[in-house]
Enzyme design. Structure first.
Site, PDB file in Angstrom:
ATOM      1  N   SER A  90      37.306  47.069  34.117  1.00 61.56           N
ATOM      2  CA  SER A  90      36.824  48.403  34.467  1.00 61.56           C
ATOM      3  C   SER A  90      35.414  48.620  33.936  1.00 61.56           C
ATOM      4  O   SER A  90      35.044  48.107  32.885  1.00 61.56           O
ATOM      5  CB  SER A  90      37.752  49.476  33.887  1.00 61.56           C
ATOM      6  OG  SER A  90      37.261  50.769  34.188  1.00 61.56           O
TER       7      SER A  90
ATOM      8  N   LYS B 143      45.741  48.577  33.993  1.00 65.91           N
ATOM      9  CA  LYS B 143      44.547  48.917  34.784  1.00 65.91           C
ATOM     10  C   LYS B 143      44.900  49.925  35.867  1.00 65.91           C
ATOM     11  O   LYS B 143      44.117  50.848  36.168  1.00 65.91           O
ATOM     12  CB  LYS B 143      43.965  47.648  35.411  1.00 65.91           C
ATOM     13  CG  LYS B 143      42.756  47.881  36.336  1.00 65.91           C
ATOM     14  CD  LYS B 143      41.620  48.595  35.632  1.00 65.91           C
ATOM     15  CE  LYS B 143      40.286  48.458  36.350  1.00 65.91           C
ATOM     16  NZ  LYS B 143      40.265  48.953  37.732  1.00 65.91           N
TER      17      LYS B 143
ATOM     18  N   HIS C  41      45.160  53.228  34.198  1.00 62.36           N
ATOM     19  CA  HIS C  41      43.777  53.632  33.906  1.00 62.36           C
ATOM     20  C   HIS C  41      43.159  54.288  35.132  1.00 62.36           C
ATOM     21  O   HIS C  41      42.542  55.358  35.046  1.00 62.36           O
ATOM     22  CB  HIS C  41      42.965  52.402  33.490  1.00 62.36           C
ATOM     23  CG  HIS C  41      41.473  52.579  33.553  1.00 62.36           C
ATOM     24  ND1 HIS C  41      40.775  52.546  34.749  1.00 62.36           N
ATOM     25  CD2 HIS C  41      40.545  52.795  32.590  1.00 62.36           C
ATOM     26  CE1 HIS C  41      39.490  52.742  34.512  1.00 62.36           C
ATOM     27  NE2 HIS C  41      39.329  52.884  33.209  1.00 62.36           N
ATOM     28  N   ASN C  42      43.302  53.652  36.292  1.00 59.90           N
ATOM     29  CA  ASN C  42      42.716  54.207  37.514  1.00 59.90           C
ATOM     30  C   ASN C  42      43.377  55.515  37.908  1.00 59.90           C
ATOM     31  O   ASN C  42      42.726  56.427  38.424  1.00 59.90           O
ATOM     32  CB  ASN C  42      42.824  53.191  38.656  1.00 59.90           C
ATOM     33  CG  ASN C  42      41.830  52.048  38.509  1.00 59.90           C
ATOM     34  OD1 ASN C  42      41.283  51.827  37.430  1.00 59.90           O
ATOM     35  ND2 ASN C  42      41.612  51.305  39.570  1.00 59.90           N
TER      36      ASN C  42
ATOM     37  N   GLU D 271      41.926  58.072  35.816  1.00 57.30           N
ATOM     38  CA  GLU D 271      40.572  58.300  36.342  1.00 57.30           C
ATOM     39  C   GLU D 271      40.621  59.285  37.519  1.00 57.30           C
ATOM     40  O   GLU D 271      39.794  60.202  37.604  1.00 57.30           O
ATOM     41  CB  GLU D 271      39.975  56.970  36.781  1.00 57.30           C
ATOM     42  CG  GLU D 271      38.585  57.040  37.376  1.00 57.30           C
ATOM     43  CD  GLU D 271      38.141  55.691  37.907  1.00 57.30           C
ATOM     44  OE1 GLU D 271      37.395  55.671  38.906  1.00 57.30           O
ATOM     45  OE2 GLU D 271      38.540  54.649  37.338  1.00 57.30           O
TER      46      GLU D 271
END
Length: 481
Positions: free
Chosen positions: A131, A186, A189-190, A193
């Site tokens: 990222s 991940k 995480h996205n 986001e």
């Protein structure tokens, strides 16, 4: 070129791949590169990689010959079937003990499948989230590796060298867990986001449509926020956006079309939450907000028939801005908490030994959601006072009270409040009354009613208002993704 002289190989020379190669070269690692369109290799060596130690190869066999053993080959190719096809093409050129790394946004079940399949062939597989975008890849991304733990000792030095570093020098890279754990982290995480960006958009919308702030006035507000506990990459670039002007001198942000796309990781987060039974409501609302924005034609048609929200008296600006700031901060806490709930449940379901503190550390720098906020998450007493109700301070739910005056209304902040209140509200049988049911069955039903009231009504109002919201930009519009 001397055979067996390169530390690592990389396949896929789009911008992310190129920047990771240059980052590795800067840290003293010799990299061999390959691209399916071979002419791109020559172009890269002649231009971006000119004067470096990077070695260009023109076949997978040549790439394999260039690498030290155990061979380390990183794939920076499109997620999905392309990864499988590239692995199949590599297999004849590898031997037991060699390592394949997938640095794309692969779906974590695919990574788990590939880890097991390649282990049966004697090969080690890593699926790593990367990222930070193109800039992060070049100067220090957040790296989230998972897969076969036997591969980590061979990759740790390289990955931690090229990763972003926080103030104390710690790298934003640490082993995440087995099988698909790296890509799962991940993915979450996205998803966070998505939630962060939607929350910031809602704060912007409230200040623009309810408080009447113009772009020139919003710039210093976000700039000031970025000096405090909201200090983060997303708040920083948001403050910069408001200072950008179009060729005619008008604010560029006012000409961006109100539609947004998505690449799938937010949707995967929501699907995983449903599979695991975790109420990741804020990220879900952020994903649905993007879906709602995308049906532009329907919104334009609806706006001609349905009346939108009416304007009301403008609240006091300074106090309202502070209320919105606090609501944004508290909503971020809820979003991260929901993300960690999902990580915890996935770890339990998959048998992963996730390092939750290490994950927060990896997200403190390099990645899109990097922020000072995550330092508080790692402290002994995080968020000690900001979200607690204080007699002399405005109440957190202020933004949901004024949101229906705006167009479109907020979706994620009401969900954050609903989630927090639902988690902290329990029904205990303290005696029958006309308003409080008795017994566990009645208690469960009562809780469902409370959730429906808090989540359902807010969503109904939000969707109805959003359907009547339309923005017709001038011909020279910018399309945001």
């Amino acid at each position: 070129m001397q055979n067996g002289s390169c530390d690592i190989g990389l396949i896929g020379l789009a911008v992310m791949g190129q920047n990771l190669v240059l980052n590795m070269n800067d840290h003293g690692y010799k990299v061999a590169v390959f691209n399916r369109t071979v002419s791109k290799v020559d172009d890269f060596i002649a231009n971006e990689a000119k004067g470096t130690e990077v070695i260009g190869t023109h076949s997978l066999a040549e790439l394999a010959q260039a690498l030290k053993r155990p061979r380390r080959v990183m794939l920076m190719v499109k997620a999905g079937d392309t990864v499988d096809h590239m692995i199949d093409s590599l297999l004849p050129h590898l031997e037991p003990g060699d390592i394949i790394i997938d640095g794309g946004n692969s779906h974590w079940p695919d990574t788990s499948r590939r880890t097991k399949s390649l282990a049966d062939k004697g090969l080690l597989y890593i699926g790593t989230g990367v990222s930070g975008g193109e800039e992060g890849a070049r100067h220090g991304p957040s790296i989230m590796p998972g897969g076969n733990p036997k591969a980590w000792p061979y990759l740790k030095e390289i990955f931690q060298a090229i990763a972003a570093k926080v103030d104390d020098g710690s790298p934003c890279c640490e082993w995440v867990g087995e099988d698909g754990a790296g890509h799962f982290v991940k993915m979450v995480h996205n998803g966070i986001e998505y939630g962060d960006m939607q929350l910031i958009c809602e704060a912007y919308q409230l200040m623009k449509d309810v408080l009447g702030l113009k772009a020139d006035e919003l710039h210093p507000v976000f700039e000031e926020w970025n000096k405090g506990e909201l200090d983060s990459y997303l708040i920083d670039i948001t403050s910069q956006i408001f200072s950008k002007k179009d060729d005619d001198g008008s604010p560029l942000v006012d000409k961006i079309l109100d539609t947004a796309g998505q690449k799938g990781t937010g949707k995967w987060t929501c699907l995983s939450a449903l599979d695991l039974g975790m109420p990741v409501t804020l990220i879900g609302e952020a994903v649905f907000s993007r879906c709602l924005s995308a049906i532009k034609t329907e919104r334009v048609a609806a706006s001609a028939v349905l009346p939108g929200p009416k304007s009301a008296a403008t609240p006091e600006r300074p106090q309202s801005i502070e209320d919105i700031r606090r609501a944004l901060y508290c909503s971020k806490i809820i979003s991260y908490a929901q993300g960690y709930m999902l990580l915890r449940e996935a770890a339990k379901e998959q048998g992963w030994n996730l390092n939750f503190g290490g994950i927060a550390l990896m997200w403190r720098g390099g990645c899109i959601i990097r922020s000072r906020f995550l330092g508080a998450a790692l402290s002994s007493k995080p968020f000690s006072s900001e979200c607690r109700p204080r007699p002399s301070a405005p109440r957190w739910p202020f933004t949901t009270a004024i949101a229906p005056r705006a167009c479109p209304p907020t979706c994620c902040k009401p969900n954050a409040i609903s989630s927090a209140r639902t988690l902290t509200s329990v029904w205990t049988n303290r005696g029958a009354s006309s308003s409080t049911p008795t017994g566990p069955v009645a208690g469960a039903g009562w809780l469902r009613v409370r959730i429906m009231r808090k989540l359902g009504i807010a969503n109904i109002v939000s969707v109805a208002h959003s359907w009547t919201s339309t923005y017709a930009p001038p011909p020279k519009a910018c399309h945001a993704e």
